[in-house]
Motif scaffolding. Structure first.
Motif, PDB file in Angstrom:
ATOM      1  N   VAL A  12       0.867  -1.183   0.000  1.00 54.36           N
ATOM      2  CA  VAL A  12       0.000   0.000   0.000  1.00 54.36           C
ATOM      3  C   VAL A  12       0.899   1.227   0.000  1.00 54.36           C
ATOM      4  CG1 VAL A  12      -1.703   1.346   1.289  1.00 54.36           C
ATOM      5  CG2 VAL A  12      -1.903  -1.144   1.171  1.00 54.36           C
ATOM      6  N   LEU A  13       0.644   2.136  -0.904  1.00 56.67           N
ATOM      7  CA  LEU A  13       1.484   3.325  -1.067  1.00 56.67           C
ATOM      8  C   LEU A  13       0.599   4.572  -0.968  1.00 56.67           C
ATOM      9  CD1 LEU A  13       4.239   3.781  -3.764  1.00 56.67           C
ATOM     10  CD2 LEU A  13       2.430   5.486  -3.578  1.00 56.67           C
ATOM     11  N   THR A  14       0.991   5.528  -0.136  1.00 60.44           N
ATOM     12  CA  THR A  14       0.280   6.808  -0.105  1.00 60.44           C
ATOM     13  C   THR A  14       1.210   7.899  -0.618  1.00 60.44           C
ATOM     14  OG1 THR A  14       0.901   7.646   2.101  1.00 60.44           O
ATOM     15  CG2 THR A  14      -0.865   6.010   2.001  1.00 60.44           C
ATOM     16  N   SER A  15       0.633   8.827  -1.368  1.00 59.00           N
ATOM     17  CA  SER A  15       1.459   9.874  -1.971  1.00 59.00           C
ATOM     18  C   SER A  15       0.590  11.072  -2.346  1.00 59.00           C
ATOM     19  CB  SER A  15       2.180   9.347  -3.220  1.00 59.00           C
ATOM     20  OG  SER A  15       2.976  10.359  -3.805  1.00 59.00           O
ATOM     21  N   ARG A  16       1.213  12.232  -2.373  1.00 62.64           N
ATOM     22  CA  ARG A  16       0.546  13.415  -2.911  1.00 62.64           C
ATOM     23  C   ARG A  16       0.650  13.443  -4.447  1.00 62.64           C
ATOM     24  NH1 ARG A  16       2.358  18.421   1.084  1.00 62.64           N
ATOM     25  NH2 ARG A  16       2.340  17.237   3.025  1.00 62.64           N
ATOM     26  N   ASN A  17       1.536  12.634  -4.979  1.00 64.78           N
ATOM     27  CA  ASN A  17       1.859  12.673  -6.400  1.00 64.78           C
ATOM     28  C   ASN A  17       1.289  11.449  -7.116  1.00 64.78           C
ATOM     29  OD1 ASN A  17       3.065  12.770  -8.937  1.00 64.78           O
ATOM     30  ND2 ASN A  17       5.029  13.484  -8.145  1.00 64.78           N
ATOM     31  N   ARG A  18       0.318  11.676  -7.967  1.00 71.18           N
ATOM     32  CA  ARG A  18      -0.306  10.580  -8.699  1.00 71.18           C
ATOM     33  C   ARG A  18       0.695   9.857  -9.595  1.00 71.18           C
ATOM     34  NH1 ARG A  18      -5.630   9.418  -9.817  1.00 71.18           N
ATOM     35  NH2 ARG A  18      -5.967   8.077 -11.634  1.00 71.18           N
ATOM     36  N   ASP A  19       1.675  10.585 -10.133  1.00 72.97           N
ATOM     37  CA  ASP A  19       2.677   9.974 -11.005  1.00 72.97           C
ATOM     38  C   ASP A  19       3.478   8.910 -10.267  1.00 72.97           C
ATOM     39  OD1 ASP A  19       1.850  11.586 -13.066  1.00 72.97           O
ATOM     40  OD2 ASP A  19       3.431  13.092 -12.767  1.00 72.97           O
ATOM     41  N   VAL A  20       3.758   9.156  -8.999  1.00 71.38           N
ATOM     42  CA  VAL A  20       4.498   8.171  -8.198  1.00 71.38           C
ATOM     43  C   VAL A  20       3.688   6.880  -8.084  1.00 71.38           C
ATOM     44  CG1 VAL A  20       5.388   7.644  -5.886  1.00 71.38           C
ATOM     45  CG2 VAL A  20       5.779   9.906  -6.891  1.00 71.38           C
ATOM     46  N   ALA A  21       2.390   7.027  -7.823  1.00 72.30           N
ATOM     47  CA  ALA A  21       1.524   5.857  -7.676  1.00 72.30           C
ATOM     48  C   ALA A  21       1.446   5.057  -8.975  1.00 72.30           C
ATOM     49  CB  ALA A  21       0.132   6.310  -7.246  1.00 72.30           C
ATOM     50  N   GLN A  22       1.271   5.730 -10.088  1.00 69.24           N
ATOM     51  CA  GLN A  22       1.164   5.024 -11.367  1.00 69.24           C
ATOM     52  C   GLN A  22       2.495   4.395 -11.772  1.00 69.24           C
ATOM     53  OE1 GLN A  22      -0.511   8.211 -13.770  1.00 69.24           O
ATOM     54  NE2 GLN A  22      -2.553   7.272 -13.620  1.00 69.24           N
ATOM     55  N   HIS A  23       3.592   5.032 -11.398  1.00 66.73           N
ATOM     56  CA  HIS A  23       4.915   4.470 -11.675  1.00 66.73           C
ATOM     57  C   HIS A  23       5.119   3.165 -10.918  1.00 66.73           C
ATOM     58  CE1 HIS A  23       9.253   4.362 -12.422  1.00 66.73           C
ATOM     59  NE2 HIS A  23       9.408   4.149 -11.115  1.00 66.73           N
ATOM     60  N   ALA A  24       4.603   3.107  -9.671  1.00 65.89           N
ATOM     61  CA  ALA A  24       4.800   1.919  -8.843  1.00 65.89           C
ATOM     62  C   ALA A  24       4.067   0.710  -9.400  1.00 65.89           C
ATOM     63  CB  ALA A  24       4.357   2.205  -7.410  1.00 65.89           C
ATOM     64  N   ASP A  25       2.873   0.931  -9.971  1.00 67.79           N
ATOM     65  CA  ASP A  25       2.115  -0.184 -10.543  1.00 67.79           C
ATOM     66  C   ASP A  25       1.182   0.375 -11.611  1.00 67.79           C
ATOM     67  OD1 ASP A  25       0.545  -2.368 -11.177  1.00 67.79           O
ATOM     68  OD2 ASP A  25       0.421  -3.091  -9.114  1.00 67.79           O
ATOM     69  N   ALA A  26       1.585   0.240 -12.851  1.00 69.78           N
ATOM     70  CA  ALA A  26       0.827   0.821 -13.955  1.00 69.78           C
ATOM     71  C   ALA A  26      -0.510   0.117 -14.165  1.00 69.78           C
ATOM     72  CB  ALA A  26       1.649   0.754 -15.246  1.00 69.78           C
ATOM     73  N   LEU A  27      -0.645  -1.127 -13.641  1.00 70.55           N
ATOM     74  CA  LEU A  27      -1.881  -1.889 -13.844  1.00 70.55           C
ATOM     75  C   LEU A  27      -2.911  -1.647 -12.746  1.00 70.55           C
ATOM     76  CD1 LEU A  27      -0.338  -5.301 -14.991  1.00 70.55           C
ATOM     77  CD2 LEU A  27      -1.234  -3.445 -16.418  1.00 70.55           C
ATOM     78  N   SER A  28      -2.515  -0.919 -11.733  1.00 71.93           N
ATOM     79  CA  SER A  28      -3.404  -0.672 -10.606  1.00 71.93           C
ATOM     80  C   SER A  28      -3.822   0.797 -10.599  1.00 71.93           C
ATOM     81  CB  SER A  28      -2.711  -1.023  -9.280  1.00 71.93           C
ATOM     82  OG  SER A  28      -3.545  -0.749  -8.192  1.00 71.93           O
ATOM     83  N   LYS A  29      -5.116   1.047 -10.586  1.00 69.29           N
ATOM     84  CA  LYS A  29      -5.612   2.414 -10.605  1.00 69.29           C
ATOM     85  C   LYS A  29      -5.546   3.013  -9.195  1.00 69.29           C
ATOM     86  CE  LYS A  29      -9.628   5.257 -11.759  1.00 69.29           C
ATOM     87  NZ  LYS A  29     -11.036   5.246 -12.203  1.00 69.29           N
ATOM     88  N   PRO A  30      -4.853   4.135  -9.013  1.00 68.31           N
ATOM     89  CA  PRO A  30      -4.762   4.749  -7.675  1.00 68.31           C
ATOM     90  C   PRO A  30      -6.133   5.199  -7.180  1.00 68.31           C
ATOM     91  CG  PRO A  30      -3.110   5.666  -9.152  1.00 68.31           C
ATOM     92  CD  PRO A  30      -4.043   4.868  -9.998  1.00 68.31           C
ATOM     93  N   GLN A  31      -6.360   5.027  -5.869  1.00 63.07           N
ATOM     94  CA  GLN A  31      -7.571   5.535  -5.248  1.00 63.07           C
ATOM     95  C   GLN A  31      -7.333   6.997  -4.885  1.00 63.07           C
ATOM     96  OE1 GLN A  31     -10.511   4.338  -4.663  1.00 63.07           O
ATOM     97  NE2 GLN A  31     -10.430   2.096  -4.646  1.00 63.07           N
ATOM     98  N   GLU A  32      -8.065   7.890  -5.546  1.00 64.82           N
ATOM     99  CA  GLU A  32      -7.847   9.311  -5.302  1.00 64.82           C
ATOM    100  C   GLU A  32      -8.756   9.771  -4.166  1.00 64.82           C
ATOM    101  OE1 GLU A  32      -7.157  13.412  -7.792  1.00 64.82           O
ATOM    102  OE2 GLU A  32      -7.541  11.520  -8.815  1.00 64.82           O
ATOM    103  N   LEU A  33      -8.151  10.319  -3.133  1.00 59.81           N
ATOM    104  CA  LEU A  33      -8.898  10.741  -1.958  1.00 59.81           C
ATOM    105  C   LEU A  33      -9.369  12.171  -2.152  1.00 59.81           C
ATOM    106  CD1 LEU A  33      -9.716   9.426   0.658  1.00 59.81           C
ATOM    107  CD2 LEU A  33      -7.674  10.356   1.736  1.00 59.81           C
TER     108      LEU A  33
END
Length: 850
Positions: free
Chosen positions: A299-320
């Motif tokens: 589980v990764l939390t970040s202010r930067n959506r690019d970081v989340a997509q870089h970590a796993d391109a197949l998983s859609k980040p949950q935007e809070l």
């Protein structure tokens, strides 16, 4: 009060006059005049405070007063210490020998005070240039109201979470998907949106805990340290031993990555990486996370959506997203009124309350902080309208909604809480801060006042931690079994506020790779992550009061000499976990105002005899991985309150008797205790002793039976030893808390008034419950690695006073049997890491508790 530091310094100066009345004889009149000058300056500071944001010259003017106030305190305390050294406990001949030096020093302090008073007069005269008015010495109505605020507040809880129901279900479902590949589930959102709160809710979800047999949580933050992050995860996956810590400290990055990879291999693991700022941080960590068809998750939390997509391109980040109007109002009611949202809002407060909520823009952090501010105020419409109007003032100054709320909450803090809050800014981002350590520091700083003639600064300091938590300026990170705050942390937005305020007020400086030099005006300095060749001070000699080191590794200390002028006024020196040179403490005897010294986890091998000159030292922490040799000086530290000694050795029995201020004496050797008259330790409350099979516990208890102040006893038995007989503990009528650590324990005897018992690493083979359940006053029982058997049985009417029970790391426990009528008062049951325990007994599931 306009400036938190100046108000506290003036109060401390007054206290110094009272405490050192004998030693200040001859200069009392000058010191009184100096104090009166400082008090008069407060009249101008109230107006200056209102205008600091609009005029940098006024900020500098206030800074000059602050520097003068500090200098006043230093002058008086240094002089009083010198005179005390010349006269206290000295014979007539020695006193006569020192008399000329005493006269010379009295003349010097007179000249220094005269010079300082001239400085203050020049500062006061210059106020007219800035148009600063005299607002009088009386308290403002706002100040009077703050004085009425109760010192204790209900502790804020993470249970006050709203608006996360659906997204929590979605995240849990994502984690539990039947996908054997390692997947990354990301939560993204702006600062203060509740990412960490949501991640914790998911991390602790019952279904998630059941699915993953290996879990770890680490804060990554903007100041990412790859080795420290890897070490932090490894420590959560393994029992903490000195050997493990030594091994990890010596490992390089690749070794640490390989070790973590091995620890996670073949496990269904869940790792939370909180607050990841950069893609590079993920790239480094990803190498250590096996992807071997075990359905593991990150589980990764970040202010930067690019970081989340870089970590796993197949998983859609949950935007809070920010909270909607309904959820915002529900959270506001919980935080501002201190009860469930279902109770509703008083009709006369609803309109202004909803307007305040609207200004928070749906951001949970903003709602939480403003709610904490209102919780401390009367439930009156005029009070809430004042907060709203002040909020509007900050907004008109060009600040964003969140910044305005944080600024307003800071401005509303009493002077001592402002100081405490600013002090927290010295710690690195995402630090988990020990409350006990923090309290020792605050007391050493002199910002805590006694409530009466009894020494109660530390309970007052703990109350202030709770007050900051209640106002949501600080978050509780870890709680004790009885719901007291054990450690805390500061949200990064609030830490940024503390740093910004501290810089505005020249309060402290953080020295890291971004800074080129240390200011000559620094009084509070935190050293963060410096390169090996860094020269800390260069030609600068700042008048430091607190010096704290963080994340400093091997090879440091060669450029620091404690004989330097910069250290003569130090009250706090913290080297915890700094791997530094053995000779760093050379010259420590010259730092005579020192009150707090922490060398825990360092490589220091010897404490020099000059330690005996530290007559003001209150806390000494020498818990080290390696042996620390000391000469017999402890008894000379007459102000010592807390001694944490681990592997401390002396050629002769360590003398400690006569230390009438000593409250905590931790991990001292049995033989050292037996060679001292413990009755002379009239304030001793907590005592920890190393024992072995040769230790005569019966004689020890006889020795301690007259120490009426002793409440907590902790006995440690080395791994290679067998426990001695515990016969004799029944003599300790005043002891209410007992902790036993070490294998080979034979339970025979207990203090008759025991209410709290902790067993750790005892690895008992026989069920201890038949003995423990008969302790009539026992209300708290904690067992960690304490029992090797498969079954625990609690009989009818057993533990009739027990309110808290924790079972931790009982790896062979299969079953708990509870007979009807047992545990009638139980309020909390905590079970951790008992992998073979499949279910709770029905009697516990349906238990009615008070």
């Amino acid at each position: 009060m306009a400036d938190p530091v100046i108000s506290l310094v003036i109060k401390r100066t007054s206290d110094l006059l009272i405490q050192n009345v004998v030693f200040l004889k001859g200069v009392r009149r000058q010191v009184d005049s100096l104090k009166n000058d400082l008090v008069r300056m407060r009249c101008f500071l109230k107006d200056a405070d209102q205008r600091q944001d609009e005029d940098e010259r006024i900020r500098n003017w206030v800074s000059e007063i602050r520097a003068a106030a500090y200098d006043a305190e230093d002058i008086i305390e240094i002089f009083a210490n010198k005179v005390e050294f010349f006269t206290k406990n000295k014979g007539l001949v020695t006193k006569l020998t020192y008399y000329p030096l005493k006269i010379v020093n009295r003349y010097k302090i007179g000249k220094e005070i005269e010079s300082l008073r001239m400085r203050l007069k020049e500062i006061a005269d210059s106020r007219e240039e800035y148009g600063i008015k005299n607002l009088g010495e009386g308290m403002t109505a706002h100040g009077e109201e703050l004085q009425r605020i109760r010192r204790s507040f209900p502790l804020s809880e993470d249970k006050d979470v709203v608006g996360f129901g659906e997204i929590t279900k979605s995240l849990v479902a994502e984690l539990l998907k039947e996908d054997k590949n390692r997947r990354v589930v990301s939560i993204v959102g702006m600062g203060g949106a509740g990412k960490t709160t949501l991640a914790k809710k998911v991390y602790n979800h019952a279904d998630v805990r059941a699915r993953f047999n290996c879990r770890a949580w680490v804060c990554v933050s903007s100041s990412y340290d790859h080795k420290e992050t890897l070490r932090a995860i490894i420590k959560q996956l393994n029992p903490i031993t000195n050997e493990l810590l030594d091994v990890l400290e010596k490992m390089q990055e690749q070794d640490l990555e390989e070790r973590l990879y091995q620890d996670l291999q073949d496990k269904c693991y869940l790792v939370v990486l909180d607050d990841v700022w950069k893609e590079a941080a993920w790239d480094c960590l990803a190498r250590a996370f096996p992807d071997v068809n075990t359905s593991s998750r990150v589980v990764l939390t970040s202010r930067n959506r690019d970081v989340a997509q870089h970590a796993d391109a197949l998983s859609k980040p949950q935007e809070l997203k920010t909270l909607g109007q309904k959820d915002s109002w529900q959270l506001f009611l919980k935080k501002a009124l201190g009860h469930g949202a279902n109770a509703g809002c008083p009709p006369d407060l609803e309109e202004v309350g909803r307007e305040i909520t609207r200004r928070c823009d749906g951001l949970p952090l903003a709602i939480t902080v403003i709610g904490g501010l209102l919780l401390a105020k009367k439930k009156m419409k005029s009070e809430w309208e004042t907060v709203l109007n002040n909020f509007n003032t900050h907004l008109s100054g060009g600040q964003s909604g969140v910044s305005a709320i944080l600024e307003l909450s800071y401005a509303d803090l009493p002077a001592n809480l402002k100081f405490c809050f600013l002090y927290l800014g010295l710690f690195p981002e995402d630090s988990v801060i020990s409350v006990r350590k923090l309290i020792h520091m605050w007391v050493a700083e002199g910002i805590m006042q006694k409530r009466d003639a009894v020494n109660l600064e530390e309970p007052a300091a703990y109350d202030d931690v709770e007050r900051l938590c209640s106002r949501n300026m600080v978050q509780a990170a870890e709680m004790t079994g009885d719901e007291r705050i054990k450690s805390c942390r500061v949200h990064d937005l609030l830490r940024e506020l503390a740093i910004r305020k501290a810089e505005d007020e020249n309060f402290f400086q953080i020295h890291d790779t971004r800074d080129n030099e240390i200011s000559a005006k620094s009084r509070y300095l935190a050293v963060h992550v410096l390169p090996l060749d860094k020269n800390y001070f260069g030609s600068s000699t700042p008048p430091l009061r607190s010096l704290l080191f963080f994340n400093i590794r091997g090879g440091y200390g060669k450029d620091i000499s404690l004989s330097s002028k910069s250290f003569r006024k130090l009250r706090i020196l913290d080297f915890e976990n700094v791997w530094m040179g053995y000779n760093l403490l050379k010259g420590i005897g010259e730092v005579r105002l020192l009150r707090y010294l922490n060398v825990k986890g360092t490589s220091i091998g010897r404490l020099p005899h000059s330690f005996g000159r530290l007559r003001n030292l209150q806390t000494l922490d020498v818990r080290n991985f390696h042996r620390v040799r000391v000469s017999n000086f402890i008894w000379m530290l007459e102000s010592l309150r807390h001694l944490y000694a681990y592997k401390v050795e002396c050629d002769v029995p360590l003398k400690i008797e006569g230390l009438r201020n000593l409250q905590t004496l931790s991990r001292i050797r049995f033989d050292d205790i037996m060679h001292n008259n413990m009755i002379t330790l009239t304030s001793l409350q907590k005592l920890g002793i190393w024992v072995d099979e040769r230790s005569e516990i019966d004689k020890l208890c006889m020795h301690l039976s007259e120490v009426g102040s002793l409440k907590t006893l902790h006995l440690y038995c080395a791994d290679i030893s067998l426990w001695p007989s515990l016969a004799g503990l029944s003599k300790l009528h005043h002891v209410t808390e007992l902790k036993l650590s070490g294998s080979g324990l034979r339970m025979l005897d207990f203090p008759p008034n025991l209410s709290r018992l902790s067993l750790k690493d005892t690895f008992l083979w026989n069920d201890p419950m038949p003995v423990l359940e008969k302790l009539g006053q026992l209300s708290f029982l904690k067992m960690k690695d304490a029992y090797k058997g498969p079954q625990l049985v609690i009989s009818r009417q057993g533990f009739h006073q027990l309110k808290f029970l924790e079972l931790n790391r009982l790896h062979d426990l299969h079953e708990i049997k509870v007979e009807e009528g047992a545990l009638p008062q139980l309020q909390r049951l905590r079970i951790r890491d008992c992998p073979k325990l499949e279910q709770l007994p029905e009697e516990l599931k349906h238990m009615s508790t008070p």
